[in-house]
Design an enzyme around this catalytic site. Sequence first.
Site, PDB file in Angstrom:
ATOM      1  N   TYR A  11      -6.408 -13.725  16.413  1.00  0.00           N
ATOM      2  CA  TYR A  11      -7.331 -12.587  16.409  1.00  0.00           C
ATOM      3  C   TYR A  11      -6.931 -11.518  15.367  1.00  0.00           C
ATOM      4  O   TYR A  11      -7.672 -11.273  14.402  1.00  0.00           O
ATOM      5  CB  TYR A  11      -7.377 -12.007  17.820  1.00  0.00           C
ATOM      6  CG  TYR A  11      -8.083 -10.675  17.968  1.00  0.00           C
ATOM      7  CD1 TYR A  11      -9.287 -10.414  17.326  1.00  0.00           C
ATOM      8  CD2 TYR A  11      -7.542  -9.687  18.790  1.00  0.00           C
ATOM      9  CE1 TYR A  11      -9.932  -9.197  17.482  1.00  0.00           C
ATOM     10  CE2 TYR A  11      -8.185  -8.471  18.962  1.00  0.00           C
ATOM     11  CZ  TYR A  11      -9.371  -8.223  18.301  1.00  0.00           C
ATOM     12  OH  TYR A  11     -10.001  -7.016  18.461  1.00  0.00           O
ATOM     13  N   ILE A  12      -5.763 -10.950  15.521  1.00  0.00           N
ATOM     14  CA  ILE A  12      -5.377  -9.863  14.611  1.00  0.00           C
ATOM     15  C   ILE A  12      -5.007 -10.425  13.238  1.00  0.00           C
ATOM     16  O   ILE A  12      -5.403  -9.889  12.197  1.00  0.00           O
ATOM     17  CB  ILE A  12      -4.224  -9.026  15.218  1.00  0.00           C
ATOM     18  CG1 ILE A  12      -4.664  -8.458  16.571  1.00  0.00           C
ATOM     19  CG2 ILE A  12      -3.817  -7.905  14.265  1.00  0.00           C
ATOM     20  CD1 ILE A  12      -3.569  -7.790  17.375  1.00  0.00           C
ATOM     21  N   LEU A  33      -1.676 -23.200  15.583  1.00  0.00           N
ATOM     22  CA  LEU A  33      -2.985 -23.505  16.168  1.00  0.00           C
ATOM     23  C   LEU A  33      -2.904 -23.767  17.675  1.00  0.00           C
ATOM     24  O   LEU A  33      -3.821 -24.349  18.251  1.00  0.00           O
ATOM     25  CB  LEU A  33      -3.685 -24.670  15.442  1.00  0.00           C
ATOM     26  CG  LEU A  33      -4.037 -24.398  13.972  1.00  0.00           C
ATOM     27  CD1 LEU A  33      -4.794 -25.598  13.371  1.00  0.00           C
ATOM     28  CD2 LEU A  33      -4.897 -23.131  13.815  1.00  0.00           C
ATOM     29  N   GLY A  36      -4.495 -20.240  17.940  1.00  0.00           N
ATOM     30  CA  GLY A  36      -5.324 -19.823  16.800  1.00  0.00           C
ATOM     31  C   GLY A  36      -6.440 -20.820  16.500  1.00  0.00           C
ATOM     32  O   GLY A  36      -6.526 -21.893  17.104  1.00  0.00           O
ATOM     33  N   THR A 117       4.775  -4.186  20.456  1.00  0.00           N
ATOM     34  CA  THR A 117       3.767  -3.857  21.452  1.00  0.00           C
ATOM     35  C   THR A 117       4.152  -2.652  22.306  1.00  0.00           C
ATOM     36  O   THR A 117       5.352  -2.398  22.531  1.00  0.00           O
ATOM     37  CB  THR A 117       3.543  -5.076  22.385  1.00  0.00           C
ATOM     38  OG1 THR A 117       2.806  -4.665  23.526  1.00  0.00           O
ATOM     39  CG2 THR A 117       4.860  -5.664  22.873  1.00  0.00           C
ATOM     40  N   TYR A 141       7.086 -10.770  28.491  1.00  0.00           N
ATOM     41  CA  TYR A 141       6.394 -10.579  27.214  1.00  0.00           C
ATOM     42  C   TYR A 141       6.961  -9.351  26.491  1.00  0.00           C
ATOM     43  O   TYR A 141       7.375  -9.426  25.326  1.00  0.00           O
ATOM     44  CB  TYR A 141       4.880 -10.425  27.426  1.00  0.00           C
ATOM     45  CG  TYR A 141       4.167  -9.912  26.197  1.00  0.00           C
ATOM     46  CD1 TYR A 141       4.196 -10.641  25.008  1.00  0.00           C
ATOM     47  CD2 TYR A 141       3.493  -8.683  26.211  1.00  0.00           C
ATOM     48  CE1 TYR A 141       3.571 -10.155  23.865  1.00  0.00           C
ATOM     49  CE2 TYR A 141       2.869  -8.208  25.076  1.00  0.00           C
ATOM     50  CZ  TYR A 141       2.911  -8.937  23.906  1.00  0.00           C
ATOM     51  OH  TYR A 141       2.294  -8.458  22.783  1.00  0.00           O
ATOM     52  N   LYS A 145       9.504  -9.176  22.932  1.00  0.00           N
ATOM     53  CA  LYS A 145       9.251  -8.375  21.721  1.00  0.00           C
ATOM     54  C   LYS A 145      10.364  -7.343  21.534  1.00  0.00           C
ATOM     55  O   LYS A 145      10.778  -7.041  20.411  1.00  0.00           O
ATOM     56  CB  LYS A 145       7.896  -7.661  21.850  1.00  0.00           C
ATOM     57  CG  LYS A 145       6.696  -8.610  21.810  1.00  0.00           C
ATOM     58  CD  LYS A 145       6.373  -9.010  20.383  1.00  0.00           C
ATOM     59  CE  LYS A 145       5.079  -9.778  20.302  1.00  0.00           C
ATOM     60  NZ  LYS A 145       4.648 -10.017  18.931  1.00  0.00           N
ATOM     61  N   ARG A 222      -6.361   3.518  29.015  1.00  0.00           N
ATOM     62  CA  ARG A 222      -5.720   2.839  27.883  1.00  0.00           C
ATOM     63  C   ARG A 222      -6.188   3.459  26.571  1.00  0.00           C
ATOM     64  O   ARG A 222      -7.225   4.122  26.509  1.00  0.00           O
ATOM     65  CB  ARG A 222      -6.093   1.344  27.868  1.00  0.00           C
ATOM     66  CG  ARG A 222      -5.543   0.546  29.032  1.00  0.00           C
ATOM     67  CD  ARG A 222      -4.048   0.346  28.902  1.00  0.00           C
ATOM     68  NE  ARG A 222      -3.501  -0.422  30.014  1.00  0.00           N
ATOM     69  CZ  ARG A 222      -3.102   0.105  31.166  1.00  0.00           C
ATOM     70  NH1 ARG A 222      -3.201   1.409  31.385  1.00  0.00           N
ATOM     71  NH2 ARG A 222      -2.591  -0.658  32.125  1.00  0.00           N
TER      72      ARG A 222
HETATM   73  N1  UDP Z   1      -8.948  -4.679  33.342  1.00  0.00           N
HETATM   74  C1  UDP Z   1      -9.905  -4.810  34.331  1.00  0.00           C
HETATM   75  N2  UDP Z   1     -10.587  -5.997  34.396  1.00  0.00           N
HETATM   76  C2  UDP Z   1     -10.381  -7.032  33.543  1.00  0.00           C
HETATM   77  C3  UDP Z   1      -9.413  -6.880  32.531  1.00  0.00           C
HETATM   78  C4  UDP Z   1      -8.708  -5.689  32.468  1.00  0.00           C
HETATM   79  O1  UDP Z   1     -10.120  -3.902  35.137  1.00  0.00           O
HETATM   80  O2  UDP Z   1     -11.028  -8.084  33.674  1.00  0.00           O
HETATM   81  C5  UDP Z   1      -8.203  -3.415  33.225  1.00  0.00           C
HETATM   82  C6  UDP Z   1      -6.700  -3.583  33.330  1.00  0.00           C
HETATM   83  O3  UDP Z   1      -6.298  -3.494  34.675  1.00  0.00           O
HETATM   84  C7  UDP Z   1      -6.203  -2.431  32.474  1.00  0.00           C
HETATM   85  C8  UDP Z   1      -7.295  -2.257  31.415  1.00  0.00           C
HETATM   86  O4  UDP Z   1      -8.455  -2.893  31.944  1.00  0.00           O
HETATM   87  O5  UDP Z   1      -6.152  -1.263  33.236  1.00  0.00           O
HETATM   88  C9  UDP Z   1      -6.950  -2.898  30.082  1.00  0.00           C
HETATM   89  O6  UDP Z   1      -6.526  -4.221  30.323  1.00  0.00           O
HETATM   90  P1  UDP Z   1      -6.360  -5.284  29.161  1.00  0.00           P
HETATM   91  O7  UDP Z   1      -5.994  -6.585  29.820  1.00  0.00           O
HETATM   92  O8  UDP Z   1      -7.551  -5.282  28.300  1.00  0.00           O
HETATM   93  O9  UDP Z   1      -5.154  -4.738  28.293  1.00  0.00           O
HETATM   94  P2  UDP Z   1      -3.662  -4.315  28.718  1.00  0.00           P
HETATM   95  O10 UDP Z   1      -3.676  -2.822  28.785  1.00  0.00           O
HETATM   96  O11 UDP Z   1      -3.314  -4.975  30.025  1.00  0.00           O
HETATM   97  O12 UDP Z   1      -2.835  -4.816  27.580  1.00  0.00           O
END
Ligand code: UDP
Length: 329
Positions: A11-12, A33, A36, A117, A141, A145, A222
């Site tokens: 993706y990135i 892959l 990817g 991250t 994870y 990192k 977030r």
């Molecule tokens: N989230 C949610 N439903 C989903 C996926 C994520 O409510 O199907 C919430 C998750 O709990 C977090 C925010 O959305 O608070 C962002 O989650 P994501 O997985 O996108 O990224 P993260 O912050 O975990 O890296």
Amino acid sequence: MNILVTGGAGYIGSHAVRQLCEAGHEVVVLDSLVTGHREAVPDEVPFYQYDLAQTGPITELLVKHQVDGVMHFAALALVGESVRQPLMYYANNTAGAVSLLTAMKNAGVKKFVFSSTAATYGEPNETPIYETTAQTPINPYGRSKWFTEQMLYDEAHADPMFALTIFRYFNVAGATTDGTIGEAHDVETHLIPNILFAAMGKKDKISVFGTDYQTPDGTCIRDYVHVDDLVNAHLSAMTALTPGDVRVYNLGSGNGYSVREILDAAKIVIQHEIPTEYVDRRKGDPTVLLANSDKAKRELGWNPKYTDMKEIIETAWRWHISHPNGFAK
Ligand code: UDP
């Protein structure tokens, strides 16, 4: 410059390849892959389907293409999976980086831009998060990192010619404006694509994980940054690197959005109801993750273009609606 992009079919990474080519750099892609997509990489870009563990072949490609610098995106990045299969994460993300750096050392390549991250901060002890905020990762994870970061500092200390930039990503979202490449994970866990899948009918509904957080509307907050803005910082960093540099930057927009706010923004963009259910918290989700990215702005001249969440979602929507099965035909 001649630049190797690891994870260039992801993706990135694929967005980085696009921008590097547009900026006139010579790009080489390495991607296993495993997650990817070959289709995400333009045909004219030299492509190597290698695992990061293949130190010898990687050394050869670095020499052959006279690579000046490496952007290292290739990684596994699912928190839940990392809890279930930690060794896979340490092998791929940490040991993989050791192998790649060894190949770079063998080939005399000194410039390295690393994708780290916000997960290295764990449950941060301050908001917003600065680069100096204590790093206490809470899952394999994040630790895979974090270990890599430590190793990079040690290598930079040992080799005064090594030049390093570490970026700690917050929530990366969106797609190129022309909608030709975008996020395409076999297992999609992220909020924005899952909202869009619910809107497209690709999944029944979006589950909102937790409504009892200590936030104004009870859902997690977030910091979302557009993938093209994020990638742009990498180009500035790579061209700015000089021997002995050890730079660390957060990359986030500095704006916090709750899950409900993202849903509301998506409804406005899509002009469609999104079937939603409210369920329990997802394990391991910190309440608020918000970046202070002033350092990247100050030192790299980073100037994120996407400041409106609706615009970010719009680019993601364009990609998903035109590629309902991702890169699959
Ligand atoms: N989230 C949610 N439903 C989903 C996926 C994520 O409510 O199907 C919430 C998750 O709990 C977090 C925010 O959305 O608070 C962002 O989650 P994501 O997985 O996108 O990224 P993260 O912050 O975990 O890296």
